[in-house]
Write a protein that holds these residues in place. Structure first.
Motif, short mmCIF file in Angstrom:
data_model
loop_
_atom_site.label_atom_id
_atom_site.label_comp_id
_atom_site.label_asym_id
_atom_site.label_seq_id
_atom_site.Cartn_x
_atom_site.Cartn_y
_atom_site.Cartn_z
N GLN A 889 38.37 38.51 33.72
CA GLN A 889 37.68 39.80 33.70
C GLN A 889 38.09 40.60 34.93
OE1 GLN A 889 35.03 41.24 31.76
NE2 GLN A 889 35.51 39.73 30.18
N LYS A 891 36.75 43.69 36.91
CA LYS A 891 35.51 44.47 36.95
C LYS A 891 35.69 45.76 37.74
CE LYS A 891 32.57 40.42 36.35
NZ LYS A 891 31.48 39.59 36.86
N ASP A 892 34.83 46.75 37.42
CA ASP A 892 34.77 48.03 38.15
C ASP A 892 36.12 48.73 38.20
OD1 ASP A 892 32.07 47.54 38.74
OD2 ASP A 892 32.63 46.31 40.46
N CYS A 893 36.73 48.89 37.05
CA CYS A 893 38.00 49.61 36.97
C CYS A 893 37.76 50.83 36.06
CB CYS A 893 39.08 48.70 36.40
SG CYS A 893 40.71 49.33 36.69
N HIS A 894 38.05 52.02 36.55
CA HIS A 894 37.65 53.23 35.83
C HIS A 894 38.86 54.02 35.32
CE1 HIS A 894 33.45 52.62 37.02
NE2 HIS A 894 33.94 52.24 38.20
N ASN A 945 33.60 51.52 29.41
CA ASN A 945 33.26 50.20 29.97
C ASN A 945 34.18 49.93 31.17
OD1 ASN A 945 32.70 47.57 30.60
ND2 ASN A 945 32.99 46.77 28.54
N ASN A 947 34.72 47.31 32.78
CA ASN A 947 35.23 45.94 32.85
C ASN A 947 36.33 45.73 31.81
OD1 ASN A 947 33.28 45.54 34.78
ND2 ASN A 947 31.81 44.63 33.35
N TYR A 948 37.52 45.32 32.28
CA TYR A 948 38.64 45.02 31.37
C TYR A 948 38.67 43.52 31.11
CZ TYR A 948 40.63 49.57 32.88
OH TYR A 948 40.85 50.88 33.16
N THR A 949 39.24 43.14 29.96
CA THR A 949 39.51 41.72 29.69
C THR A 949 41.01 41.55 29.58
OG1 THR A 949 37.44 41.51 28.47
CG2 THR A 949 39.09 39.78 28.13
N GLU A 968 44.59 42.95 39.24
CA GLU A 968 43.37 43.46 39.86
C GLU A 968 43.69 44.37 41.04
OE1 GLU A 968 39.14 41.24 40.06
OE2 GLU A 968 40.70 40.37 41.31
N LYS A 972 43.04 48.52 40.88
CA LYS A 972 41.91 49.01 41.68
C LYS A 972 42.33 49.88 42.86
CE LYS A 972 38.51 45.45 40.61
NZ LYS A 972 37.58 44.46 41.16
#
Length: 973
Positions: A889, A891-894, A945, A947-949, A968, A972
């Protein structure tokens, strides 16, 4: 030399009536000329005397090679004694005179057909000892005849000759079919021929571990067991060693072999006994423990081992070293034989110490009283080393047999009362271990220990006493005074004592902070400011920062509950013990090291294991049925395991070089998770810690590129209904735009100035136009000028190495910084690191050599040609097993999917296809590492969302963790 001496001794039985010492007396000048005349004499006796003089001169190191043709002429004789002497001369000088040695070939061939079997055997034995390539080709025919000779003496000699010839020219032996003939000799009617054939095959098999030369099966084993009863003692050893390499099919066969080998235990030769013990120890592994025969065998093994202890001291020592291994594996064999290991007054010290070790291993609740009485007696001996070991043994008994601990402590206190200095010091060391094993049980003896504080002068004893005072400071009223007395001579103490004193005073401060503040400041100042020892300084700084920032955390760390020490701290590691049991009766069992630790080259490096205790070490790989185009031109490298890293760095050649033009300047690049693994002082201890890289990197499968494996399931998104086939599936209409530039984070400090005598190195890694570069800033924070810079890397996971010298063209003055760019290649030596992207670096200048570790972002290794063809991507994803898929995962990627794709492409992560399913964008991506490993990815981005997978598939799954961290970092930033 030994062989010459043996031959000279043998010659005496052929009519030598007088002493041979006269041949070794100093002779006059012109000796060679006189010998030449005598060698060409018509009188046989004179010839023989001359050859004896030649051999005597050769034996004492004189050069008599000038007489080669004259000595060779003496071969044509019926006299066996003379022929032996000439052959001896030939063996020694043939290598230096290969052209002359050819002259002797005809005589060899003729002697191989002599009616006398002794001469036939002598000829073939000598030919095998002449290590000259020109002669070996002439040896084949005579050797073939001798292998099938009617006389067993000739056959057994020829069998050994095959092994010698194989050592000279292995290919020739295989081409001539001698190995098959040798295998046939195992079925020979003569037991000595069988033994020599087994010895020769074993010798050849050792140099070719993967060849199946000794194809042992029940029929062959039966023949060897039959020959075993009639062989000479050395023949029996060869056969027993061969039997030890056989793995029986079941417990019945194992029992049958054990029954037939057991009579060898009563042999007079100790080597035969140990070889038989080795076979029985190995085959016992397959016998059920509830079997009656198993108990009988245990009883039969004890008497021969006990008998070995009545031999001379040297044999006793070898026997004891082997018994030490046997007792660790099966203590029940000798559990009733404790008395034979009691020390005798006239035993040499090496036998005494070994017996003492075995006594501890056999100590149990049943015999502990007897053992302790014996050990207490030993502690009053005159031999200091032995007394020390005896006192330590008492402590080991206390740790091993809990019921005896109180009695052991009482015995140690009695010994302390003797006031013998070295006894007192050893007793304190072992009492410290007893405290660790049984906390809060025997602390009442501390007062007695403190009385002897002034008599302690050995570092280990002083360190043990300091530990006791620090650990039980709350029970000792004057603990601060005791520790302060040690502090007075702090700089004169050994490192062991200094470290222990530092820790003990910190413990005391945490227990009594108001009374000992001045004491703790004093020791921290001594450790950090006045000491040159890096270990002491680092520990001092850690304590200082802990105490100044968070005393509660300091208390939890320093006063944490300690784990109990183990019962047997000196047991050999189980897998090593198994291997050593398989080498009983060899040097490995005396050194207690595997053969690979002391045998150079390929021989002796095979690792042996006991049956039933190993897994199937074989990996089944499907053959490649066709390689897809565009995937990999060269097979990817398999990363070897990590070895002795510091040793490699210390052996680096760091001679500065000044050749070659300086590389072009480049801007700052990227450094992922930079962290000085060798310790970065207080800043790295208390500052933000980097996220650890890598997972469990051991035992990954071999990396291959073939697509011959059965197809695995596809990612979920590939299973959606489609109408337009593959082209529709890989529809790039979603709009993957142009790639952005690669993200380059700022430099980080790799080597702090405080660790490198004023030299600070900060840096990062970048990849430009396919070239990996290490960009560094070198800062001189010392007072002297720095010159002669050089750099070297340790072996690492992907073979990173400097592509040229480190160019620092001008001297680096105090308070000056200089930029340096080092181009890197990926063709250096390879070894798996932990974590995978760890790089250990050594930098040298005119002051010293400095070592540091840094971690490079794995995207530095992503090649520009990493965009995989769509069809190949689909085939490869199917081909890689599901077990190799990892999911993470982010997380927090926009970013939206297009922006993410563009950003990743700047780091050579290429999007092959984009697919939208139920509002979720799927990006299918590929990247190729410089060593040919491909990594495939499926990135799922859901609008709204953060959060990427990401799912990663790779034939080397250990790479996936580093790749995920790279994703990551790039997304980011």
């Amino acid at each position: 030399m030994q062989e010459w001496a043996n031959q000279l001794c043998e010659n005496r039985q052929f009519g030598s009536k007088m002493t041979d010492s006269k041949y070794f007396t100093t002779t006059k000048k012109g000796e060679i000329f006189e010998l030449k005349a005598e060698l060409n004499s018509d009188k046989k006796e004179k010839k023989k005397e001359a050859v004896k003089k030649v051999i005597a001169s050769m034996t004492v190191g004189k050069d008599v090679s000038a007489l080669f043709p004259d000595v060779v002429n003496c071969m044509q004789t019926d006299n066996l004694e003379l022929k032996k002497l000439v052959y001896l001369y030939l063996m020694n000088y043939a290598k230096s005179q290969p052209d002359m040695a050819i002259m002797a070939v005809n005589t060899f061939v003729k002697d191989c057909e002599d009616p006398n079997p002794l001469i036939r055997a002598l000829a073939v034995r000598t030919m095998g000892c002449i290590r000259v390539d020109k002669i070996t080709e002439y040896l084949c025919e005579p050797l073939r005849k001798c292998l099938k000779d009617e006389d067993p003496y000739v056959r057994k000699t020829a069998a050994v000759c095959v092994a010698k010839l194989h050592d000279i020219n292995a290919q020739l032996v295989e081409d001539q079919g001698f190995l098959d003939t040798l295998k046939d000799l195992i079925s020979d009617s003569n037991p000595m021929v069988v033994a020599n054939a087994v010895a020769a095959l074993s010798e050849i098999a050792e140099s070719h571990p993967n060849s199946n030369l000794l194809d042992l099966n029940p029929q062959t084993i039966n023949k060897l067991l039959t020959a075993l009863n009639e062989c000479t003692e050395w023949g029996q050893i060869f056969i027993l060693d061969c039997l030890a390499n056989y793995t029986p099919r079941d417990d019945r066969e194992s029992q049958s072999i054990c029954e037939r080998v057991t009579p060898r235990l009563s042999h007079a030769n100790s080597a035969v006994v140990l070889s038989a013990v080795k076979v029985l120890m190995k085959f016992m592994e397959m016998l059920p423990k509830d079997l009656d025969y198993y108990g009988t065998l245990l009883k039969k093994l004890a008497p021969p081992l006990v008998t070995l202890l009545s031999a001379e001291p040297e044999l006793q020592y070898v026997a004891l070293r082997n018994i030490n291994l046997i007792v660790q594996r099966r203590p029940e064999i000798l559990k009733h034989e404790m008395k034979v290991f009691f020390v005798k007054y006239n035993d040499p010290i090496y036998v005494k110490l070994e017996k003492l070790d075995i006594m501890i291993r056999l100590a149990s609740q049943a015999n502990i009283a007897q053992v302790l009485a014996e050990l207490k007696e030993y502690a009053t001996e005159v031999d200091v080393d032995f007394v020390r070991k005896a006192v330590r043994a008492i402590g080991r008994c206390a740790i091993k047999v809990e019921q005896s601990a109180e009695r052991c402590v009482s015995t140690l206190l009695d010994l302390i009362q003797t006031k013998v200095n070295y006894v007192v010091q050893e007793a304190i060391v072992v009492i410290k271990d007893i405290f660790r094993k049984y906390p809060n049980k025997y602390e009442s003896v501390i007062a007695t220990l403190c009385e002897n504080l002034d008599s302690l002068d050995e570092p280990e004893a002083r360190a043990a006493m300091i530990w006791i005072v620090g650990e039980y400071a709350e029970r000792i009223d004057n603990a601060d005074e005791l520790l302060e007395s040690f502090l007075e001579g702090f700089h004169d103490e050994s490192t062991q004592v200094q470290l222990q004193l530092l820790t003990a005073i910190v413990k005391l401060f945490l227990k009594k902070p108001t009374e000992t503040q001045e004491l703790v400041q004093q020791v921290l100042s001594l450790a950090t400011q006045d000491s040159d020892n890096p270990d002491l300084r680092d520990r001092g700084y850690i304590y200082w920062r802990l105490l100044s920032t968070d005393p509660v955390a300091a208390k939890e760390v320093v006063l944490a509950e300690k784990p109990l020490i183990s019962e047997e701290t000196d047991l050999i590691e189980p897998t090593l013990l198994e291997e050593l049991i398989c080498h009983i009766g060899t040097l490995a069992s005396v050194y207690h090291k595997p053969p690979s630790a002391f045998v150079e080259g390929s021989r002796g490096v095979q690792h042996k294991r006991l049956p039933g205790s190993t897994g199937s070490g074989e990996s089944v790989e499907s053959p490649d049925t066709g390689s897809a185009a565009g995937v990999s031109e060269a097979p990817p490298a398999v990363i070897p395991s990590q070895g002795d890293l510091l040793g490699d760095l210390l052996n680096l050649d760091l001679t500065p070089t000044t050749t070659g033009p300086p590389p072009p300047p480049a801007s700052s690049g990227m450094q992922l998770g930079a962290m000085d693994l060798l310790g970065g002082g207080l800043d790295s201890l208390m500052g933000d810690e980097s996220e650890p890289l890598g997972g469990d990197l051991g035992g990954g499968p071999a990396i291959g590129t073939g697509f011959g494996a059965p197809p695995a399931t596809m990612p979920a998104s590939f299973n959606v209904p489609v109408s337009g086939g593959l082209d529709d599936l890989f529809d790039l209409g979603g709009g993957v735009g142009m790639a952005m530039g690669a993200f380059n984070p700022p430099k980080t400090v790799w080597l702090p100035a405080m660790k490198a005598k004023g030299l600070e190195i900060s840096g990062t890694f970048v990849r430009r136009a396919g070239v990996i570069q290490m960009e560094m800033t070198l800062t001189n924070k010392a007072m002297s000028v720095m010159t002669d810079f050089a750099i070297q890397f340790n072996r690492n996971s992907f073979g990173l190495a400097p592509a040229g010298p480190l160019q620092v063209l001008s001297p680096l003055s105090p308070n000056q910084s200089i930029e340096a760019v080092l181009p890197l290649s990926t063709v250096g030596p390879v070894m798996k690191m932990e974590p995978l992207n760890n790089l250990q670096v050594a930098v040298k200048n005119n002051i010293d050599v400095f070592y540091f570790s840094c971690q490079y972002p794995i995207s530095m290794l992503f090649a520009e040609d990493g965009k995989m063809d769509r069809q190949v991507f689909l085939a490869t994803w199917k081909d890689i097993p599901n077990d190799n898929e990892s999911q993470f995962q982010i997380k927090d990627c926009h970013l939206n999917s297009d922006a993410a794709s563009n950003k990743l492409q700047g780091s050579n992560i290429f999007t092959i296809a984009k697919r939208t399913v139920e509002g979720q964008d799927m990006l299918y991506q590929s990247m190729k590492l410089t060593n040919g490993i491909w990594v495939l990815a499926e990135l799922r981005v859901q609008a709204g969302n953060p959060n990427y997978t990401i799912s990663l598939k790779c034939r080397a799954p250990e790479v996936s963790q580093c790749v995920f961290q790279n994703y990551e970092t790039v997304l980011k930033n």
